[in-house]
Design a protein around this motif. Structure first.
Motif, PDB file in Angstrom:
ATOM      1  N   VAL A   1      52.142  26.895  64.140  1.00 50.54           N
ATOM      2  CA  VAL A   1      51.589  28.072  63.030  1.00 50.54           C
ATOM      3  C   VAL A   1      51.862  27.472  61.574  1.00 50.54           C
ATOM      4  O   VAL A   1      50.947  27.569  60.813  1.00 50.54           O
ATOM      5  CB  VAL A   1      52.287  29.404  63.105  1.00 50.54           C
ATOM      6  CG1 VAL A   1      51.724  30.353  61.950  1.00 50.54           C
ATOM      7  CG2 VAL A   1      51.769  30.017  64.568  1.00 50.54           C
ATOM      8  N   GLY A   2      53.042  26.921  61.450  1.00 49.69           N
ATOM      9  CA  GLY A   2      53.402  26.455  60.152  1.00 49.69           C
ATOM     10  C   GLY A   2      54.834  26.190  59.967  1.00 49.69           C
ATOM     11  O   GLY A   2      55.520  26.515  60.981  1.00 49.69           O
ATOM     12  N   SER A   3      55.334  25.561  59.100  1.00 47.98           N
ATOM     13  CA  SER A   3      56.671  25.224  58.847  1.00 47.98           C
ATOM     14  C   SER A   3      57.207  25.282  57.277  1.00 47.98           C
ATOM     15  O   SER A   3      56.259  25.393  56.549  1.00 47.98           O
ATOM     16  CB  SER A   3      56.966  23.618  59.227  1.00 47.98           C
ATOM     17  OG  SER A   3      55.889  22.811  58.894  1.00 47.98           O
ATOM     18  N   ILE A   4      58.465  25.273  57.122  1.00 45.38           N
ATOM     19  CA  ILE A   4      59.047  25.191  55.761  1.00 45.38           C
ATOM     20  C   ILE A   4      60.039  24.294  55.713  1.00 45.38           C
ATOM     21  O   ILE A   4      60.910  24.207  56.737  1.00 45.38           O
ATOM     22  CB  ILE A   4      59.531  26.730  55.444  1.00 45.38           C
ATOM     23  CG1 ILE A   4      59.974  26.616  54.072  1.00 45.38           C
ATOM     24  CG2 ILE A   4      60.469  27.308  56.294  1.00 45.38           C
ATOM     25  CD1 ILE A   4      60.150  28.048  53.388  1.00 45.38           C
TER      26      ILE A   4
ATOM     27  N   TYR B   1      50.731  24.733  56.815  1.00 49.11           N
ATOM     28  CA  TYR B   1      50.085  25.855  57.666  1.00 49.11           C
ATOM     29  C   TYR B   1      49.056  25.206  58.656  1.00 49.11           C
ATOM     30  O   TYR B   1      48.251  24.556  57.800  1.00 49.11           O
ATOM     31  CB  TYR B   1      49.537  27.122  56.736  1.00 49.11           C
ATOM     32  CG  TYR B   1      50.586  27.665  55.980  1.00 49.11           C
ATOM     33  CD1 TYR B   1      50.751  27.606  54.893  1.00 49.11           C
ATOM     34  CD2 TYR B   1      51.455  28.625  56.751  1.00 49.11           C
ATOM     35  CE1 TYR B   1      51.672  28.067  53.933  1.00 49.11           C
ATOM     36  CE2 TYR B   1      52.202  29.205  55.773  1.00 49.11           C
ATOM     37  CZ  TYR B   1      52.634  28.934  54.475  1.00 49.11           C
ATOM     38  OH  TYR B   1      53.476  29.797  53.713  1.00 49.11           O
ATOM     39  N   ALA B   2      48.865  26.001  59.689  1.00 47.43           N
ATOM     40  CA  ALA B   2      47.827  25.551  60.473  1.00 47.43           C
ATOM     41  C   ALA B   2      46.464  25.864  59.912  1.00 47.43           C
ATOM     42  O   ALA B   2      46.447  27.007  59.260  1.00 47.43           O
ATOM     43  CB  ALA B   2      48.202  26.033  61.739  1.00 47.43           C
ATOM     44  N   ASP B   3      45.285  25.479  60.024  1.00 48.62           N
ATOM     45  CA  ASP B   3      44.022  25.825  59.574  1.00 48.62           C
ATOM     46  C   ASP B   3      43.807  27.301  60.006  1.00 48.62           C
ATOM     47  O   ASP B   3      42.950  28.113  59.236  1.00 48.62           O
ATOM     48  CB  ASP B   3      42.962  25.035  59.759  1.00 48.62           C
ATOM     49  CG  ASP B   3      43.023  23.644  59.057  1.00 48.62           C
ATOM     50  OD1 ASP B   3      42.438  22.632  59.646  1.00 48.62           O
ATOM     51  OD2 ASP B   3      43.763  23.337  58.085  1.00 48.62           O
TER      52      ASP B   3
ATOM     53  N   GLY C   1      45.955  30.763  54.371  1.00 45.04           N
ATOM     54  CA  GLY C   1      45.259  31.819  53.663  1.00 45.04           C
ATOM     55  C   GLY C   1      45.626  33.329  53.919  1.00 45.04           C
ATOM     56  O   GLY C   1      45.568  34.148  53.247  1.00 45.04           O
ATOM     57  N   ARG C   2      46.269  33.398  55.257  1.00 48.39           N
ATOM     58  CA  ARG C   2      46.495  34.718  55.864  1.00 48.39           C
ATOM     59  C   ARG C   2      48.020  34.732  56.015  1.00 48.39           C
ATOM     60  O   ARG C   2      48.435  35.889  56.084  1.00 48.39           O
ATOM     61  CB  ARG C   2      45.675  34.983  57.142  1.00 48.39           C
ATOM     62  CG  ARG C   2      44.221  34.869  56.918  1.00 48.39           C
ATOM     63  CD  ARG C   2      43.490  35.538  58.214  1.00 48.39           C
ATOM     64  NE  ARG C   2      43.995  34.563  59.172  1.00 48.39           N
ATOM     65  CZ  ARG C   2      44.236  34.949  60.361  1.00 48.39           C
ATOM     66  NH1 ARG C   2      44.525  36.292  60.653  1.00 48.39           N
ATOM     67  NH2 ARG C   2      44.745  34.266  61.412  1.00 48.39           N
TER      68      ARG C   2
ATOM     69  N   GLU D   1      54.962  36.206  57.151  1.00 51.34           N
ATOM     70  CA  GLU D   1      54.329  37.220  56.612  1.00 51.34           C
ATOM     71  C   GLU D   1      53.043  37.099  56.834  1.00 51.34           C
ATOM     72  O   GLU D   1      52.044  36.014  56.776  1.00 51.34           O
ATOM     73  CB  GLU D   1      54.328  37.277  55.075  1.00 51.34           C
ATOM     74  CG  GLU D   1      53.347  38.605  54.365  1.00 51.34           C
ATOM     75  CD  GLU D   1      54.384  39.878  54.712  1.00 51.34           C
ATOM     76  OE1 GLU D   1      55.751  39.739  54.647  1.00 51.34           O
ATOM     77  OE2 GLU D   1      53.611  40.906  54.846  1.00 51.34           O
ATOM     78  N   MET D   2      52.353  38.046  57.931  1.00 51.35           N
ATOM     79  CA  MET D   2      51.084  37.733  58.467  1.00 51.35           C
ATOM     80  C   MET D   2      49.978  38.915  57.928  1.00 51.35           C
ATOM     81  O   MET D   2      50.406  40.267  58.189  1.00 51.35           O
ATOM     82  CB  MET D   2      51.019  37.892  60.049  1.00 51.35           C
ATOM     83  CG  MET D   2      52.066  36.883  60.537  1.00 51.35           C
ATOM     84  SD  MET D   2      52.100  36.960  62.497  1.00 51.35           S
ATOM     85  CE  MET D   2      52.942  38.414  62.636  1.00 51.35           C
ATOM     86  N   ASN D   3      49.137  38.493  57.486  1.00 48.04           N
ATOM     87  CA  ASN D   3      47.959  39.448  56.702  1.00 48.04           C
ATOM     88  C   ASN D   3      46.774  39.221  57.265  1.00 48.04           C
ATOM     89  O   ASN D   3      46.469  38.179  57.884  1.00 48.04           O
ATOM     90  CB  ASN D   3      47.908  39.490  55.313  1.00 48.04           C
ATOM     91  CG  ASN D   3      49.318  39.735  54.523  1.00 48.04           C
ATOM     92  OD1 ASN D   3      49.884  40.586  54.806  1.00 48.04           O
ATOM     93  ND2 ASN D   3      49.727  38.816  53.615  1.00 48.04           N
ATOM     94  N   SER D   4      45.905  40.156  57.159  1.00 45.77           N
ATOM     95  CA  SER D   4      44.340  40.193  57.703  1.00 45.77           C
ATOM     96  C   SER D   4      44.612  39.668  59.061  1.00 45.77           C
ATOM     97  O   SER D   4      43.601  38.856  59.699  1.00 45.77           O
ATOM     98  CB  SER D   4      43.681  39.425  57.070  1.00 45.77           C
ATOM     99  OG  SER D   4      43.641  39.575  55.464  1.00 45.77           O
ATOM    100  N   LEU D   5      45.283  40.393  60.033  1.00 47.94           N
ATOM    101  CA  LEU D   5      45.416  40.051  61.272  1.00 47.94           C
ATOM    102  C   LEU D   5      44.054  40.194  62.058  1.00 47.94           C
ATOM    103  O   LEU D   5      43.557  41.263  61.752  1.00 47.94           O
ATOM    104  CB  LEU D   5      46.568  40.596  61.955  1.00 47.94           C
ATOM    105  CG  LEU D   5      47.885  40.417  61.639  1.00 47.94           C
ATOM    106  CD1 LEU D   5      49.176  41.175  61.785  1.00 47.94           C
ATOM    107  CD2 LEU D   5      48.363  38.792  62.359  1.00 47.94           C
ATOM    108  N   LYS D   6      43.836  39.345  63.257  1.00 52.61           N
ATOM    109  CA  LYS D   6      42.814  39.325  63.817  1.00 52.61           C
ATOM    110  C   LYS D   6      43.262  39.319  65.558  1.00 52.61           C
ATOM    111  O   LYS D   6      44.305  38.994  65.757  1.00 52.61           O
ATOM    112  CB  LYS D   6      42.160  37.944  63.881  1.00 52.61           C
ATOM    113  CG  LYS D   6      41.578  37.636  62.275  1.00 52.61           C
ATOM    114  CD  LYS D   6      40.810  36.457  62.484  1.00 52.61           C
ATOM    115  CE  LYS D   6      40.685  35.878  61.035  1.00 52.61           C
ATOM    116  NZ  LYS D   6      39.908  34.549  60.831  1.00 52.61           N
TER     117      LYS D   6
END
Length: 125
Positions: free
Chosen positions: A48-51, A60-62, A66-67, A82-87
């Motif tokens: 998903v992503g890393s810091i 972030y993964a594509d 942005g979400r 933080e997860m927004n605009s979840l699908k």
């Protein structure tokens, strides 16, 4: 040994938000990067992503760019997702992971050697 404990998962409607936490302990002074992964039923684990722990750089993964936002607290004991605009397709078990072995920032190529137990995120349509 680094221990990681995730929390914050749950059931949310599409378009909603959730914030996952991953508390670190034990040898965290040597962490180079932290990452988030997810695994949906019947699918392979997805990055998903890393810091980068020391400076806060993120990647972030594509599929989530942005979400989703990865951050850490100033004490460097907790990493957040933080997860927004979840699908509905975001439904998965989410895992955090710690990389203590890398010596350069080259995401998504990390060396994650420690993993949490995971937390379930379910997004209903």
């Amino acid at each position: 040994q680094v221990q990681l404990v995730e929390s914050g998962g749950g059931l949310v409607q599409a378009g909603g938000s959730l914030r996952l936490s991953c508390v670190t302990s034990g040898g965290t002074f040597s962490i180079y990067a932290m990452g988030w992964f997810r695994q949906a039923p019947g699918k392979e684990r997805e990055f998903v992503g890393s810091i980068r722990w020391s400076v806060g750089w993120t990647y972030y993964a594509d599929s989530v760019k942005g979400r989703f936002t990865i951050s850490r607290d100033n004490a460097k004991t907790t990493v957040f997702l933080e997860m927004n605009s979840l699908k509905p397709e975001d439904t998965a078990v989410y895992y955090c992971a710690a990389d203590r072995d890398s010596r350069s920032w080259n995401p998504p190529h990390h060396r994650f050697g420690f993993w949490g137990q995971g937390t379930q995120v379910t997004v209903s349509s």
